[in-house]
Design a protein around this motif. Structure first.
Motif, PDB file in Angstrom:
ATOM      1  N   ASP A 180       0.801  -1.227   0.000  1.00  0.00           N
ATOM      2  CA  ASP A 180       0.000   0.000   0.000  1.00  0.00           C
ATOM      3  C   ASP A 180       0.831   1.273   0.000  1.00  0.00           C
ATOM      4  OD1 ASP A 180      -2.720  -1.141   0.194  1.00  0.00           O
ATOM      5  OD2 ASP A 180      -2.024  -1.864   2.141  1.00  0.00           O
ATOM      6  N   CYS A 181       2.017   1.220   0.592  1.00  0.00           N
ATOM      7  CA  CYS A 181       2.813   2.439   0.658  1.00  0.00           C
ATOM      8  C   CYS A 181       4.292   2.121   0.851  1.00  0.00           C
ATOM      9  CB  CYS A 181       2.322   3.364   1.776  1.00  0.00           C
ATOM     10  SG  CYS A 181       2.565   2.718   3.450  1.00  0.00           S
ATOM     11  N   TYR A 182       5.093   3.126   0.574  1.00  0.00           N
ATOM     12  CA  TYR A 182       6.548   3.045   0.748  1.00  0.00           C
ATOM     13  C   TYR A 182       7.009   4.424   1.176  1.00  0.00           C
ATOM     14  CZ  TYR A 182      11.484   3.109  -0.817  1.00  0.00           C
ATOM     15  OH  TYR A 182      12.839   3.270  -0.903  1.00  0.00           O
ATOM     16  N   LEU A 183       7.740   4.499   2.285  1.00  0.00           N
ATOM     17  CA  LEU A 183       8.265   5.758   2.789  1.00  0.00           C
ATOM     18  C   LEU A 183       9.764   5.780   2.548  1.00  0.00           C
ATOM     19  CD1 LEU A 183       5.618   5.054   4.424  1.00  0.00           C
ATOM     20  CD2 LEU A 183       6.573   6.426   6.275  1.00  0.00           C
ATOM     21  N   ARG A 184      10.221   6.718   1.742  1.00  0.00           N
ATOM     22  CA  ARG A 184      11.647   6.797   1.457  1.00  0.00           C
ATOM     23  C   ARG A 184      12.249   7.969   2.222  1.00  0.00           C
ATOM     24  NH1 ARG A 184      16.058   4.369  -1.340  1.00  0.00           N
ATOM     25  NH2 ARG A 184      17.776   5.753  -0.757  1.00  0.00           N
ATOM     26  N   ILE A 185      13.023   7.628   3.223  1.00  0.00           N
ATOM     27  CA  ILE A 185      13.712   8.634   4.036  1.00  0.00           C
ATOM     28  C   ILE A 185      15.189   8.555   3.685  1.00  0.00           C
ATOM     29  CG2 ILE A 185      14.063   9.542   6.365  1.00  0.00           C
ATOM     30  CD1 ILE A 185      11.104   9.197   5.498  1.00  0.00           C
ATOM     31  N   GLY A 186      15.683   9.513   2.939  1.00  0.00           N
ATOM     32  CA  GLY A 186      17.075   9.472   2.524  1.00  0.00           C
ATOM     33  C   GLY A 186      17.221   9.941   1.086  1.00  0.00           C
ATOM     34  N   VAL A 187      18.461   9.993   0.639  1.00  0.00           N
ATOM     35  CA  VAL A 187      18.784  10.604  -0.651  1.00  0.00           C
ATOM     36  C   VAL A 187      18.358   9.709  -1.815  1.00  0.00           C
ATOM     37  CG1 VAL A 187      20.640  11.465  -2.122  1.00  0.00           C
ATOM     38  CG2 VAL A 187      20.717  11.869   0.344  1.00  0.00           C
ATOM     39  N   THR A 188      17.639  10.292  -2.752  1.00  0.00           N
ATOM     40  CA  THR A 188      17.340   9.670  -4.043  1.00  0.00           C
ATOM     41  C   THR A 188      17.408  10.766  -5.104  1.00  0.00           C
ATOM     42  OG1 THR A 188      14.958  10.051  -3.859  1.00  0.00           O
ATOM     43  CG2 THR A 188      15.793   7.911  -3.077  1.00  0.00           C
ATOM     44  N   GLY A 189      17.450  10.344  -6.367  1.00  0.00           N
ATOM     45  CA  GLY A 189      17.441  11.291  -7.462  1.00  0.00           C
ATOM     46  C   GLY A 189      16.121  11.252  -8.209  1.00  0.00           C
ATOM     47  N   GLU A 190      15.882  12.258  -9.030  1.00  0.00           N
ATOM     48  CA  GLU A 190      14.658  12.274  -9.828  1.00  0.00           C
ATOM     49  C   GLU A 190      14.563  11.040 -10.723  1.00  0.00           C
ATOM     50  OE1 GLU A 190      14.159  16.069 -11.787  1.00  0.00           O
ATOM     51  OE2 GLU A 190      14.477  17.186  -9.913  1.00  0.00           O
ATOM     52  N   TRP A 191      15.710  10.483 -11.129  1.00  0.00           N
ATOM     53  CA  TRP A 191      15.724   9.266 -11.940  1.00  0.00           C
ATOM     54  C   TRP A 191      15.218   8.050 -11.165  1.00  0.00           C
ATOM     55  CZ3 TRP A 191      20.104  12.438 -11.411  1.00  0.00           C
ATOM     56  CH2 TRP A 191      20.878  12.164 -10.266  1.00  0.00           C
ATOM     57  N   ASP A 192      15.218   8.125  -9.836  1.00  0.00           N
ATOM     58  CA  ASP A 192      14.709   7.019  -9.012  1.00  0.00           C
ATOM     59  C   ASP A 192      13.188   6.959  -8.999  1.00  0.00           C
ATOM     60  OD1 ASP A 192      17.076   5.719  -7.820  1.00  0.00           O
ATOM     61  OD2 ASP A 192      17.433   7.680  -6.926  1.00  0.00           O
ATOM     62  N   THR A 193      12.525   8.077  -9.262  1.00  0.00           N
ATOM     63  CA  THR A 193      11.066   8.137  -9.128  1.00  0.00           C
ATOM     64  C   THR A 193      10.334   8.373 -10.439  1.00  0.00           C
ATOM     65  OG1 THR A 193      11.247  10.496  -8.550  1.00  0.00           O
ATOM     66  CG2 THR A 193      11.103   8.911  -6.730  1.00  0.00           C
ATOM     67  N   GLY A 194      11.003   8.915 -11.453  1.00  0.00           N
ATOM     68  CA  GLY A 194      10.309   9.315 -12.674  1.00  0.00           C
ATOM     69  C   GLY A 194       9.487   8.208 -13.306  1.00  0.00           C
ATOM     70  N   ALA A 195      10.124   7.075 -13.612  1.00  0.00           N
ATOM     71  CA  ALA A 195       9.425   5.978 -14.295  1.00  0.00           C
ATOM     72  C   ALA A 195       8.335   5.381 -13.414  1.00  0.00           C
ATOM     73  CB  ALA A 195      10.427   4.897 -14.711  1.00  0.00           C
ATOM     74  N   SER A 196       8.667   5.132 -12.147  1.00  0.00           N
ATOM     75  CA  SER A 196       7.675   4.481 -11.276  1.00  0.00           C
ATOM     76  C   SER A 196       6.547   5.433 -10.901  1.00  0.00           C
ATOM     77  CB  SER A 196       8.344   3.913 -10.021  1.00  0.00           C
ATOM     78  OG  SER A 196       9.001   4.909  -9.269  1.00  0.00           O
ATOM     79  N   GLN A 197       6.792   6.745 -10.918  1.00  0.00           N
ATOM     80  CA  GLN A 197       5.700   7.679 -10.640  1.00  0.00           C
ATOM     81  C   GLN A 197       4.628   7.577 -11.725  1.00  0.00           C
ATOM     82  OE1 GLN A 197       6.642  11.496  -9.182  1.00  0.00           O
ATOM     83  NE2 GLN A 197       4.529  12.162  -9.193  1.00  0.00           N
ATOM     84  N   CYS A 198       5.050   7.506 -12.979  1.00  0.00           N
ATOM     85  CA  CYS A 198       4.083   7.366 -14.062  1.00  0.00           C
ATOM     86  C   CYS A 198       3.293   6.072 -13.911  1.00  0.00           C
ATOM     87  CB  CYS A 198       4.804   7.395 -15.414  1.00  0.00           C
ATOM     88  SG  CYS A 198       3.693   7.182 -16.819  1.00  0.00           S
ATOM     89  N   ILE A 199       3.992   4.977 -13.649  1.00  0.00           N
ATOM     90  CA  ILE A 199       3.334   3.673 -13.509  1.00  0.00           C
ATOM     91  C   ILE A 199       2.360   3.681 -12.338  1.00  0.00           C
ATOM     92  CG2 ILE A 199       3.748   1.232 -12.965  1.00  0.00           C
ATOM     93  CD1 ILE A 199       6.473   1.608 -14.490  1.00  0.00           C
TER      94      ILE A 199
END
Length: 278
Positions: A207-226
């Protein structure tokens, strides 16, 4: 060029890079080093990046590219880009190194500051997830004797059930506990790779995932669309939308990947101050 054609190119490119990545993975022929930000990079990351750059520059020469494994493009140069490819040649490099299989090739097309196409190819799992605005989100099995694709959606929600939280295999559950309300009951599901955890939410496995820490926009771009096409969303830790190509830094703040929007997320998760790492 239509978005349908661009999606086809992204799928083809991700799978081609995945074949090369698996050569390194199977015979453990890669070398590994630490980058300046203390994140790992391997020769397989570079090989995947080279294939993706070559494919996309050849097939879509008019679309610029941002990749984790290429030097950052200054904001002044990219701020007026109407669309561009956003790449993570291997998301989950640490998982690749330890041999868990939880890694993926990520390709997103960002249009007017938002992901419009997302492809996540997990070659060791023989799976590909993809999404396109107004088309939906899909999961494809890449087995030789079973190449099939079906549409995916976030999990249904009933108030009586426990909420499933995706976590990193090396993440301390106590760390997540400080952000989760004690009014709800939770189950924890461990999985490597940021993008694969988001895909797990998109297909209803969490249901959810909490990411606390450094990531880049490349980490979320594809999965955000999906995830959005499956009925979910990704927001920052103050419940505001993530942004793309708006800042000098391409690093994300802490973020929340959320499934079914009928879940009262502002009661489930305690908002905390967002931190951009510049």
């Amino acid at each position: 060029m239509s978005n349908e054609k661009l999606l086809s190119i992204a799928l083809e490119s991700a799978k081609k890079a995945g074949v090369e990545v698996m050569k390194y993975y199977r015979d453990q022929s890669f070398t590994a080093n630490m980058k300046s930000d203390n994140s790992p990079v391997t020769s397989a990351d570079i090989a995947s990046n080279d294939i993706l750059m070559d494919q996309l520059q050849t097939l879509t020469p008019d679309i610029p590219i941002i990749s984790e494994e290429v030097g950052t493009v200054p904001l002044a140069q990219r701020k007026n880009w109407q669309r561009y490819w956003l790449l993570d040649p291997i998301d989950g490099t640490g998982e690749f190194i330890i041999g868990s299989g939880d890694f993926a090739v990520n390709i997103a097309l960002i249009e007017n500051g938002w992901p419009s196409i997302g492809v996540i190819h997990a070659p060791d799992h023989c799976l590909t997830y993809y999404g396109q605005n107004n088309l939906g989100a899909f999961k494809e099995c890449n087995l030789k004797n079973n190449n099939s694709s079906h549409q995916i959606h976030v999990a249904e929600y009933q108030e009586s059930r426990r909420i499933k939280v995706a976590i990193s295999k090396r993440q301390r559950i106590e760390l997540m506990g400080q952000y989760l309300s004690k009014e709800f009951d939770f189950d924890h599901i461990a999985l490597g790779s940021c993008s694969l955890k988001n895909c797990l939410i998109a297909e209803g496995g969490a249901d959810c995932y909490l990411r606390i820490g450094v990531t880049g926009e490349w980490d979320t771009g594809a999965s955000q669309c999906i995830l959005e096409q499956a009925g979910g969303t990704i927001i920052d830790s103050e419940f505001n939308p993530l942004t793309y190509n708006k800042r000098d830094s391409l690093l994300n703040p802490d973020f929340l990947s959320l499934g079914n929007q009928n879940i009262p997320w502002k009661k489930v998760i305690k908002a905390h101050r967002k931190v951009y790492s510049d």
